[in-house]
Each structure stands twice: as C-alpha cells, then as structure tokens.
Scaffold this motif. Structure first.
Motif, PDB file in Angstrom:
ATOM      1  N   UNK A  48      -7.599  12.787   4.959  1.00 34.12           N
ATOM      2  CA  UNK A  48      -6.515  12.356   4.076  1.00 34.12           C
ATOM      3  C   UNK A  48      -6.263  10.860   4.188  1.00 34.12           C
ATOM      4  N   UNK A  49      -6.217  10.205   3.057  1.00 33.52           N
ATOM      5  CA  UNK A  49      -5.953   8.770   3.027  1.00 33.52           C
ATOM      6  C   UNK A  49      -4.732   8.519   2.179  1.00 33.52           C
ATOM      7  N   UNK A  50      -3.827   7.738   2.720  1.00 34.31           N
ATOM      8  CA  UNK A  50      -2.669   7.340   1.928  1.00 34.31           C
ATOM      9  C   UNK A  50      -1.751   8.507   1.639  1.00 34.31           C
ATOM     10  N   UNK A  51      -0.632   8.193   1.016  1.00 35.16           N
ATOM     11  CA  UNK A  51       0.370   9.170   0.699  1.00 35.16           C
ATOM     12  C   UNK A  51      -0.191  10.266  -0.203  1.00 35.16           C
TER      13      UNK A  51
ATOM     14  N   UNK B  78       2.603   5.497   6.028  1.00 35.25           N
ATOM     15  CA  UNK B  78       3.256   5.433   4.724  1.00 35.25           C
ATOM     16  C   UNK B  78       4.775   5.264   4.875  1.00 35.25           C
TER      17      UNK B  78
ATOM     18  N   UNK C   4       0.829  -1.190   0.000  1.00 34.49           N
ATOM     19  CA  UNK C   4       0.000   0.000   0.000  1.00 34.49           C
ATOM     20  C   UNK C   4       0.864   1.241   0.000  1.00 34.49           C
TER      21      UNK C   4
ATOM     22  N   UNK D 172       5.760  13.940   4.084  1.00 38.86           N
ATOM     23  CA  UNK D 172       5.348  14.349   5.419  1.00 38.86           C
ATOM     24  C   UNK D 172       6.479  14.281   6.431  1.00 38.86           C
TER      25      UNK D 172
ATOM     26  N   UNK E  33      -7.561  17.558   5.068  1.00 45.88           N
ATOM     27  CA  UNK E  33      -6.586  17.143   6.078  1.00 45.88           C
ATOM     28  C   UNK E  33      -7.155  16.046   6.970  1.00 45.88           C
TER      29      UNK E  33
ATOM     30  N   UNK F 169      -3.974  16.986   0.434  1.00 46.14           N
ATOM     31  CA  UNK F 169      -4.442  17.877   1.501  1.00 46.14           C
ATOM     32  C   UNK F 169      -3.484  19.059   1.678  1.00 46.14           C
TER      33      UNK F 169
ATOM     34  N   UNK G 140      -2.484  12.616   1.553  1.00 48.23           N
ATOM     35  CA  UNK G 140      -1.782  13.582   2.403  1.00 48.23           C
ATOM     36  C   UNK G 140      -1.245  14.729   1.549  1.00 48.23           C
TER      37      UNK G 140
ATOM     38  N   UNK H  53       6.580  19.659   2.586  1.00 49.60           N
ATOM     39  CA  UNK H  53       6.221  18.518   3.420  1.00 49.60           C
ATOM     40  C   UNK H  53       7.176  17.350   3.355  1.00 49.60           C
ATOM     41  N   UNK H  54       8.268  17.494   2.640  1.00 47.50           N
ATOM     42  CA  UNK H  54       9.171  16.343   2.543  1.00 47.50           C
ATOM     43  C   UNK H  54      10.605  16.828   2.387  1.00 47.50           C
TER      44      UNK H  54
ATOM     45  N   UNK I  37      -1.708  14.766   8.152  1.00 46.85           N
ATOM     46  CA  UNK I  37      -2.380  13.770   8.972  1.00 46.85           C
ATOM     47  C   UNK I  37      -1.332  12.756   9.431  1.00 46.85           C
TER      48      UNK I  37
ATOM     49  N   UNK J  55      -1.407   8.928   8.873  1.00 47.68           N
ATOM     50  CA  UNK J  55      -1.217   8.513   7.482  1.00 47.68           C
ATOM     51  C   UNK J  55       0.246   8.620   7.074  1.00 47.68           C
ATOM     52  N   UNK J  56       0.901   9.696   7.536  1.00 47.66           N
ATOM     53  CA  UNK J  56       2.313   9.868   7.207  1.00 47.66           C
ATOM     54  C   UNK J  56       3.119   8.716   7.796  1.00 47.66           C
TER      55      UNK J  56
END
Lengths: 557, 118
Positions: free
Chosen positions: A91-94, B85, A49, B31, A88, A100, A97, A135-136, B78, B81-82
C-alpha cells in the motif's frame, strides 16, 4: 484479442469465476489503471503528498497482482486473500491504504468460497465498503470511500434486477463513474480546484478495466488522454509499429465547441492504432497509424469534429528501414525500470558519454553540460516519465546541481541529487547503483563512491585571466583537476600530461579519456599513446565522448 | 503563543487552537481510529472530559511550532503509510489555517484497534 474475448465471455456465461480467472481481471484492472495513471495524477489538489494518487494506486495494485501472478490456486477465496495481502504490504499513500482495505473487506466476504457468483460479488462489495469505512473515525465523503459505497449500493440494486455478473459489473462501473462525477458536490476542496476526486477516479479505472476486459476492449491505449503538445513523443511510437499499419498521419485541428474526447478515441480506434492526442492553446494534434489505403479516413473523421489546419503523412515502413540503417548498433538502450526500483537519471554533455552511462544502467538521460544547462522542466519530465518513485540524479556538472535540486523539490517522487560535479564522478557513483537496493543505503554508497575518482578536464580559456595562481591567456588549453585550474599551455598533449601529473595518476590504476567533438579520434589515440608511454603501469582507455567545449574529460581511478 | 506582528497590531494563536486543528485533521486521516494520551494517567482524566485536543501536544518556543500526535491505528492497515499520511495532513491543515510554517510533526502510534479478525 479475439481469443481472449471469447474466453472471458465464456467465463462470465458460466456465471462463476474461479481464482485463476480472477487473476486476469486483476491484471486488466491494473493495466487500465496504469494506462490512465497520468489522468489520476493530474487530479491532485492537495499540494502536499498524498503523492501522485495514480502512481500510488498503480503501485498498490501492482503489489497485489505480483502476489498472485505465479499462484496456481483455483480457489477464489484464497486468491482474493492473497490479493488483499499483496495490496496491504504494498500500500502506498492514503488512497493505496484505502484500496488495500477494500480488498481486505472483499476477501473476508468470500472467505474460502471456490468460485465467485453474483450473490457473493454483491456480498463482497458490501463488505469491502464496510471494512473501508471502519478504517477512519470521521469518514470524509467525496472520496474513494464514497465511490466504494455507491458501488456496493449499485451492485445490490442490480442484483435484484438480474443475478448476472456481467450485468452487475456494467452497473457498478456506471455507478462508479457517476459517483466520481458527484465528488465535487460533497467535498468543497475538489470544487474549488475544479476536479473530481483522484482516488475515486482510480477505483473507477480499476473497475472499468475489468469491464473492458470482459468486453474484449483494448487496455493499453488510453481513450481520453490529452497530453501537452510539447510532450507528444512521436519517435517512441515508431518503434512499435504494427505490421500492416504502414502510414503515420498527424493532423492538427481546432475542434468545434463540443468535443467529446472519449467518443473521438472510440471512433478512431476503428480506423487505426497508436493513437495519441495532444493539446496546446486550443489546437489539438492527432497522431495515428493506419493501414496503407486508409490514410484519408482520419482526415475525413477529423473534419466532422473540427477544422483541420495541417496534415502530415509518412510512410512508416520506409521510415523504419531508414532508422534501422542509421541506428544499427548505435541506438541507446536505457535500463528498464520496474515500479519500486531505484532509477538513475544522468545529465550528460555528449552522445558518447550518454552511451557509457546507458551501459552502466541509467534509466533516463537529460542532455546538458557546461553552457547548456537543461531546464528544470526537462529534468522534471525525466523524473515524471519514469515508472518508479525512487530516483537518483547525477548532474555531472557543478552548474547543474542546483537545477537538479530545484527539479527534485517539484516532484512528489522521492529524488536524491547525488551532487556529482563532473562526468567521472557521475560514472563512479553509477557503479554503485543497485536498482533493488534500499534507497537510503544506495544513495549513501553513491555519494561516497563519487570521491573514489579524480576528475580531469581539458578545455580552452575563453579569456585571459589569473586564477588559482595560474596565468591564463585567451585561447590556451587549460587543465582542471577536480574543478581546480592546474595549468595553462598552448599544447593539448602538454595540458593532458600536465593534468595527469598534477593528479598523481601514477598512484592510480585506470585512466579513461573521453574525447570531445573538437578532437579527432586519431589525435585522441596519439595522445593516449603518449600517456601509455609516460604511465606504463596504468591501463589507458579511450572513449568517444562527443561533448562540446571539453577536449578531454578524464577519469582517473 | 504563536505571534505574528503586523503593521497595525498583532495576531496571536494559542497552542490550544493549533491542537484543535491538528485533532480534527488527525481524526479525518484514513487509518486513524482514535487518539491516545501520551501518558496513561492524563488519559484517564481526559477520558471523562471531552477534550478537543486530546492526544495532541503543541509546543511553541518562540521560533518553531512542534506538534506531537498520539494515534491509534486500525489493525490490518499499513501503519507506516497511515502515520505518514497523518503527518502530511496535519501539517497541511495547520499551515493552511494559521499561515505559519510548522517545523515538526511527530506521529506516535500508541496502539492498534482490531475491529474484525481476518
């Protein structure tokens, strides 16, 4: 549709969008994404997933839309903040996210502005990109992030050409599409799998849905879907025939080398409705509803793109009358499931039992039982076709528990197998289904409830044998209590009463008899009367189960 | 040392190598804005040296590979979720790289980073 088209064209002409108008755009994006959900799902390369990206993004967008669906605020900025908040929280899954974060960035840029204009649209998209990238630590290019970046750039360029929102929207949809097509060049894993990035594609569909709304194009029917031939569900579309579209035409054809599916759909949309396209082994099957008198147009059109092999036509108006006659009252109505809810799938041995399960709120039925095990694929399709990702399945037979478990490992949805070994156990478990409940809690409750009931089955021995200390002759009636052989006799009534004795039915309140196809209604009622006589304190119910092999399936609770 | 015995010899993968893979995977997870050390003192010493396995703990007891990851998450995402993942990505990347199953991946959210107020 005409009305909507005029209205939206109007809102764009004003060159400003308020909060209430945005709502329609969000809804359009969501609807179009949902229509194309399976396309996005099919792009998954990651064997673990991130789940089904399409489903995750739909659920995220749905949560965003739910947040504003009943909100009458007209301030654009406030509505976008609500959208961002909804995205937000849901939010489901990568990909969800990241989506959002895109909304969150957009919301920041338009904070408290009353109406959106071209300038703020460009600012919003730039801020959306920046926020998403923040965010990353190490952004991976060739993903939804890249698409968000290319969209922001395209908006900036388009704005310098023409400060017109519709123009910008068209440009960014084109840019999103091109960006998605480039993702395999940036991310080797996509190239290896021969796909484009799923999250990026999802973002493209959201934007394209908004553009289609502005243009007044339909959002419910996919323009590029090709499904496997076997899964084309023609029966369902029959229920939704539109007035005036009286003829159903099904054409099998083999297209020439160059086959543009999107173009194909666009052309057919001018001819008819309920268009479906299936593919198997290079053969395509087109299904379309057209008005009486236009039934030859699809054939003429198909001849331009390929060689047709078979044509079938049916008069829907007449067909519908027949269906209504046949099914009056007996049609199975399955529970409707909303995304995020818990859906139950039941494996049932007969039509009557299917109806009982349906009346208890089962969302999907798979036919199967003793000696007719459903395939893993059948169960898996039932999972995949449900619009939610929380599913419980009731195998209702010990031979099917394994198949159900195998199917549950093949889907990315969250599936719990409630190991019901018989129909009564399954029914008892169903009583505890709470679609809105907490998944783990509901599963726990259902597992417990299974044992609140005693199961009885009456069938015929297929060979002479001695099991559990009971000697059985071939052809005799045998009674099984909770799967254990308790007696064998030549008389059906005796077997039934013997079973109830062995199950201590006098300690219970309700006895339900599901009679199978080998028993007549009269015979079932006669035996029920005998039971009433023997158990005056208990309530006795008789149901037409319609199952093969088993004369009676008995639930004692 | 993770060991795989083959007919012509054996291959050994050190926990350190696994940690490096996990570290790279975690930093690419959406995230995640940073990794943190599981205890503060180690954190100080590690802050000085650039460590390719900072914030990652790999243990191998001869049977199971267990990975612990200490992350810092972007505020406003969220978190559940982060984290989930990160767990999936790290497991996938490690298993893909070394070809052995990972039994557990534990993700510890050590902090949030607020880059901008809403």
């Amino acid at each position: 549709m005409d009305f909507e088209q005029n209205q939206s064209a109007h809102s764009m002409e004003k060159q400003a969008l308020d909060g209430q108008e945005l709502k329609k755009y969000i809804e359009a994006g969501l609807t179009w994404l949902r229509t194309n959900q399976q396309i996005v799902n099919s792009l998954n390369v990651f064997p673990v997933p991130d789940g089904d990206t399409g489903t995750n993004m739909v659920l995220t967008m749905q949560a965003a839309y739910d947040e504003i669906a009943n909100n009458n605020e007209t301030n654009f900025g406030k509505i976008v903040h609500s959208v961002a908040h909804g995205a937000l929280m849901g939010a489901r899954g990568n990909s969800g996210v990241i989506l959002s974060q895109i909304w969150r960035g957009f919301a920041r840029a338009v904070d408290n502005i009353n109406v959106l204009d071209a300038e703020y649209l460009v600012k919003g998209l730039a801020m959306a990109r920046d926020t998403a990238y923040k965010g990353v630590v190490r952004p991976v290019e060739g993903t939804i992030l890249t698409v968000a970046k290319d969209v922001a750039t395209a908006a900036q360029i388009a704005f310098t050409e023409k400060a017109d929102m519709k123009y910008i929207l068209e440009k960014i949809v084109t840019a999103a599409n091109e960006s998605v097509e480039r993702t395999p060049e940036l991310l080797p894993v996509l190239k290896e799998a021969g796909v484009v990035d799923s999250g990026g594609k999802g973002l493209f569909f959201i934007l394209e849905g908004m553009l289609r709304y502005v243009k007044g194009l339909p959002l419910e029917s996919p323009t590029t879907t090709v499904q496997p031939l076997a899964s084309m569900n023609l029966q369902r579309t029959m229920e939704t025939i539109e007035p005036g579209q009286d003829v159903e035409v099904v054409i099998d054809f083999r297209p020439y080398d160059k086959f543009d599916i999107e173009d194909f759909y666009n052309n057919l949309e001018k001819i008819g409705t309920s268009i479906q396209l299936g593919e198997g082994d290079g053969i395509y099957r087109l299904h379309i509803h057209v008005a009486d008198g236009r039934q030859y147009e699809p054939i003429e059109y198909v001849k331009k793109v390929g060689v047709f092999t078979k044509v079938a036509m049916e008069n829907l108006a007449v067909q519908m009358e027949q269906i209504e006659l046949k099914s009056s009252g007996s049609q199975l109505t399955l529970a409707r499931v909303e995304p995020g809810q818990i859906a139950a799938v039941a494996v049932v041995p007969g039509p009557g039992i299917a109806r009982v399960f349906a009346s208890l709120g089962v969302a999907a039925i798979v036919h199967g039982g003793q000696t007719m095990n459903p395939s893993t694929q059948e169960i898996l399709s039932a999972f995949e076709n449900l619009p939610t990702d929380k599913i419980v399945i009731l195998p209702n037979n010990k031979n099917i528990i394994q198949t159900a478990e195998a199917a549950s490992t093949l889907t990315v949805k969250r599936v719990s197998v409630i190991p019901s070994r018989s129909v009564p156990q399954g029914l008892a478990a169903m009583m505890r289904l709470i679609p809105h409940g907490d998944f783990d809690e509901v599963v726990k409750e259902m597992n417990k409830a299974m044992f609140d009931v005693e199961s009885g089955e009456i069938t015929r021995a297929t060979r002479s044998v001695e099991i559990d200390g009971v000697a059985v002759k071939e052809g005799e009636f045998i009674a099984l209590h909770n799967g254990k052989l308790v007696l064998s006799t030549t008389n059906l009534q005796e077997a039934t009463l013997g079973l109830l004795r062995s199950a201590h039915a006098d300690h219970f309140e309700l006895i339900t008899l599901f009679y199978g196809i080998d028993v007549t209604k009269q015979e079932a009622n006669r035996i029920a009367d005998e039971i009433r006589f023997a158990y005056p304190e208990q309530e006795i119910e008789v149901q037409d189960g319609g199952q093969p092999h088993y004369y009676f399936i008995i639930s004692i609770e | 040392m993770t060991k795989e015995d083959l007919p012509l010899g054996s291959i050994q993968v050190s926990p350190r190598a696994i940690a490096t893979i996990a570290y790279q995977a975690a930093l690419r997870s959406y995230g995640v804005v940073g990794l943190a050390h599981k205890n503060f003192l180690n954190g100080v010493s590690h802050a000085i040296v650039k460590d390719p396995q900072y914030g990652i703990d790999v243990s191998y007891d001869g049977v199971e590979i267990n990975i612990d990851i200490y992350i810092i998450v972007e505020y406003g995402t969220r978190i559940a979720q982060v984290a989930s993942s990160v767990k999936d990505t790290v497991r996938y990347q490690v298993e893909k790289a070394i070809g052995l199953p990972v039994s557990t991946v534990n993700v510890h959210v050590r902090g949030l980073r607020i880059s901008e107020e809403d």
